[in-house]
Motif scaffolding. Sequence first.
Motif, PDB file in Angstrom:
ATOM      1  N   PHE A 294     -19.756  -8.955 -26.802  1.00 13.27           N
ATOM      2  CA  PHE A 294     -19.038  -8.526 -25.847  1.00 13.27           C
ATOM      3  C   PHE A 294     -19.300  -9.628 -24.404  1.00 13.27           C
ATOM      4  O   PHE A 294     -18.379 -10.022 -23.655  1.00 13.27           O
ATOM      5  CB  PHE A 294     -19.616  -7.224 -25.176  1.00 13.27           C
ATOM      6  CG  PHE A 294     -21.276  -7.128 -24.668  1.00 13.27           C
ATOM      7  CD1 PHE A 294     -21.428  -7.770 -23.221  1.00 13.27           C
ATOM      8  CD2 PHE A 294     -22.203  -6.941 -25.512  1.00 13.27           C
ATOM      9  CE1 PHE A 294     -22.982  -7.528 -22.939  1.00 13.27           C
ATOM     10  CE2 PHE A 294     -23.575  -6.741 -24.904  1.00 13.27           C
ATOM     11  CZ  PHE A 294     -23.901  -7.207 -23.819  1.00 13.27           C
ATOM     12  N   PRO A 295     -20.407 -10.507 -24.565  1.00 17.07           N
ATOM     13  CA  PRO A 295     -20.398 -11.614 -23.821  1.00 17.07           C
ATOM     14  C   PRO A 295     -19.383 -12.883 -23.893  1.00 17.07           C
ATOM     15  O   PRO A 295     -19.010 -13.662 -22.945  1.00 17.07           O
ATOM     16  CB  PRO A 295     -22.050 -12.134 -23.735  1.00 17.07           C
ATOM     17  CG  PRO A 295     -22.678 -11.288 -24.482  1.00 17.07           C
ATOM     18  CD  PRO A 295     -21.734 -10.542 -25.263  1.00 17.07           C
TER      19      PRO A 295
ATOM     20  N   LEU B 106     -20.346 -15.110 -17.038  1.00 23.74           N
ATOM     21  CA  LEU B 106     -21.462 -14.154 -16.553  1.00 23.74           C
ATOM     22  C   LEU B 106     -22.585 -14.062 -17.416  1.00 23.74           C
ATOM     23  O   LEU B 106     -22.597 -14.053 -18.512  1.00 23.74           O
ATOM     24  CB  LEU B 106     -21.007 -12.768 -16.188  1.00 23.74           C
ATOM     25  CG  LEU B 106     -21.887 -11.650 -15.518  1.00 23.74           C
ATOM     26  CD1 LEU B 106     -21.768 -12.183 -14.160  1.00 23.74           C
ATOM     27  CD2 LEU B 106     -21.253 -10.403 -15.757  1.00 23.74           C
ATOM     28  N   PRO B 107     -23.818 -14.433 -16.714  1.00 24.71           N
ATOM     29  CA  PRO B 107     -24.768 -14.589 -17.349  1.00 24.71           C
ATOM     30  C   PRO B 107     -25.331 -13.168 -17.903  1.00 24.71           C
ATOM     31  O   PRO B 107     -24.972 -12.097 -17.494  1.00 24.71           O
ATOM     32  CB  PRO B 107     -26.105 -15.098 -16.597  1.00 24.71           C
ATOM     33  CG  PRO B 107     -25.265 -14.670 -15.198  1.00 24.71           C
ATOM     34  CD  PRO B 107     -24.048 -14.865 -15.227  1.00 24.71           C
ATOM     35  N   LEU B 108     -25.926 -12.997 -18.979  1.00 27.85           N
ATOM     36  CA  LEU B 108     -26.429 -11.660 -19.769  1.00 27.85           C
ATOM     37  C   LEU B 108     -27.169 -10.970 -18.707  1.00 27.85           C
ATOM     38  O   LEU B 108     -27.100  -9.485 -18.461  1.00 27.85           O
ATOM     39  CB  LEU B 108     -27.229 -11.915 -21.073  1.00 27.85           C
ATOM     40  CG  LEU B 108     -27.440 -10.526 -21.850  1.00 27.85           C
ATOM     41  CD1 LEU B 108     -26.133 -10.042 -22.147  1.00 27.85           C
ATOM     42  CD2 LEU B 108     -28.503 -10.906 -23.065  1.00 27.85           C
ATOM     43  N   ALA B 109     -27.865 -11.607 -17.712  1.00 24.42           N
ATOM     44  CA  ALA B 109     -28.735 -10.700 -16.758  1.00 24.42           C
ATOM     45  C   ALA B 109     -27.825 -10.117 -15.778  1.00 24.42           C
ATOM     46  O   ALA B 109     -27.949  -8.983 -15.274  1.00 24.42           O
ATOM     47  CB  ALA B 109     -29.453 -11.722 -15.885  1.00 24.42           C
ATOM     48  N   GLY B 110     -26.335 -10.664 -15.607  1.00 26.17           N
ATOM     49  CA  GLY B 110     -25.542  -9.844 -14.691  1.00 26.17           C
ATOM     50  C   GLY B 110     -25.018  -8.541 -15.468  1.00 26.17           C
ATOM     51  O   GLY B 110     -24.986  -7.435 -14.791  1.00 26.17           O
ATOM     52  N   PHE B 111     -24.618  -8.771 -16.792  1.00 28.04           N
ATOM     53  CA  PHE B 111     -24.592  -7.195 -17.669  1.00 28.04           C
ATOM     54  C   PHE B 111     -25.575  -6.366 -17.498  1.00 28.04           C
ATOM     55  O   PHE B 111     -25.312  -5.244 -17.341  1.00 28.04           O
ATOM     56  CB  PHE B 111     -23.979  -7.760 -18.955  1.00 28.04           C
ATOM     57  CG  PHE B 111     -22.897  -8.590 -19.178  1.00 28.04           C
ATOM     58  CD1 PHE B 111     -21.624  -7.940 -19.242  1.00 28.04           C
ATOM     59  CD2 PHE B 111     -22.904  -9.842 -19.411  1.00 28.04           C
ATOM     60  CE1 PHE B 111     -20.564  -8.804 -19.568  1.00 28.04           C
ATOM     61  CE2 PHE B 111     -21.711 -10.515 -19.682  1.00 28.04           C
ATOM     62  CZ  PHE B 111     -20.395  -9.921 -19.631  1.00 28.04           C
ATOM     63  N   ALA B 112     -26.872  -6.804 -17.467  1.00 28.59           N
ATOM     64  CA  ALA B 112     -27.759  -5.771 -17.712  1.00 28.59           C
ATOM     65  C   ALA B 112     -28.294  -5.343 -16.228  1.00 28.59           C
ATOM     66  O   ALA B 112     -28.378  -4.082 -15.998  1.00 28.59           O
ATOM     67  CB  ALA B 112     -29.257  -6.681 -18.098  1.00 28.59           C
TER      68      ALA B 112
END
Length: 356
Positions: free
Chosen positions: A303-304, A8-14
């Motif tokens: 976490f990523p 999952l790209p970091l943008a997804g977490f954001a």
Amino acid sequence: MTPSPKPLPLAGFALATLLPLPLLLLGAGLGGVWLWAAFLYMAVLTILLDQLVPLTSGAAEGAEFPAADILLVTVGVGALGVLPLATWAIAGPGPLGAWERVILFLAAGFWLGQVAHPAAHELIHRPRRELFRLGAAVYVALLFGQHASAHRLVHHRHVASDEDPNSARAGEGFYRFAPRAWAGSFVQGLRAESELRRRGSRLGLHPYFLYVTGSLAALVLALAIAGLPGLLVWLGLALHAQSQILLSDYVQHYGLTRARLPDGRLEPVGLRHSWNTAHWFTSAMMLNAPRHSDHHAHPLRPFPALRLPPEDEAPRLPWPLPVACALALAPRRWRRLIRPHLARWQAASPAQDTGA
């Protein structure tokens, strides 16, 4: 052949963690649809989205995540802003109706417990002092400052044993576990920090002085915002968030125990000593906290990059973590539903208790 899951790209977490923030801010000032959007996002939409994609992989080993800390700081600062804002909107003379205040209380509490807590948890594991202090400040604002010490110094060392107050025993209901875990983590965290200072490993003010005085300062701020109602609302939001923190601990280690070696020491912490979930969106919203086995095996792993172990290597819950926590609020139902999943690991390891 099933394609391998992609990271999952970091943008997804954001997106998953930060989207509720503007909804809460708009809801606190305007009420109406914004409040319902924030509440439904936290309580319903995340569970539905989990069904669309079963899981995602961790990012590549050794990858750098410079933006990950920025996201953690954003969530941490957001939590320190949400608490006073929600207190004012719920307890003050604002424009919200009675039911809107209830919805804001629930939505803000869910975000604090399910998003701000995982971010603060990540921050207290970071080696940079300023990041640790921000994570500790979030816990202090939630009147749970001891978690910053007890989680690192007690829980990670003694997890899945009777020496860890935050590991639930098989057959133990949540309402018995919660007060034991809260008091035990306070006392054992205090003892661990005091021992470090006795040995000269740590200098300066005792962190428990900062935890207690910081929490008292938070309550004084609540009084200044909206008097006694403000104090009660701040206390309520803190307890709401704390209950979710304790529920996560309860579910993620329920019934799992480590064996004693012939010399009396506990076996090393392994993947088998934490429950995991494979649901992608709640994992993104909770910054991969449901990949709990890998976190305990590698506490400093960002976490990523946390991985989901195969089902034959680590226990896996069939429900998203927030759903499992909700089930745990009904102890008899929880024990009945978790029993067959726990039995698999009890059978595979003679160290496991059979009290479920």
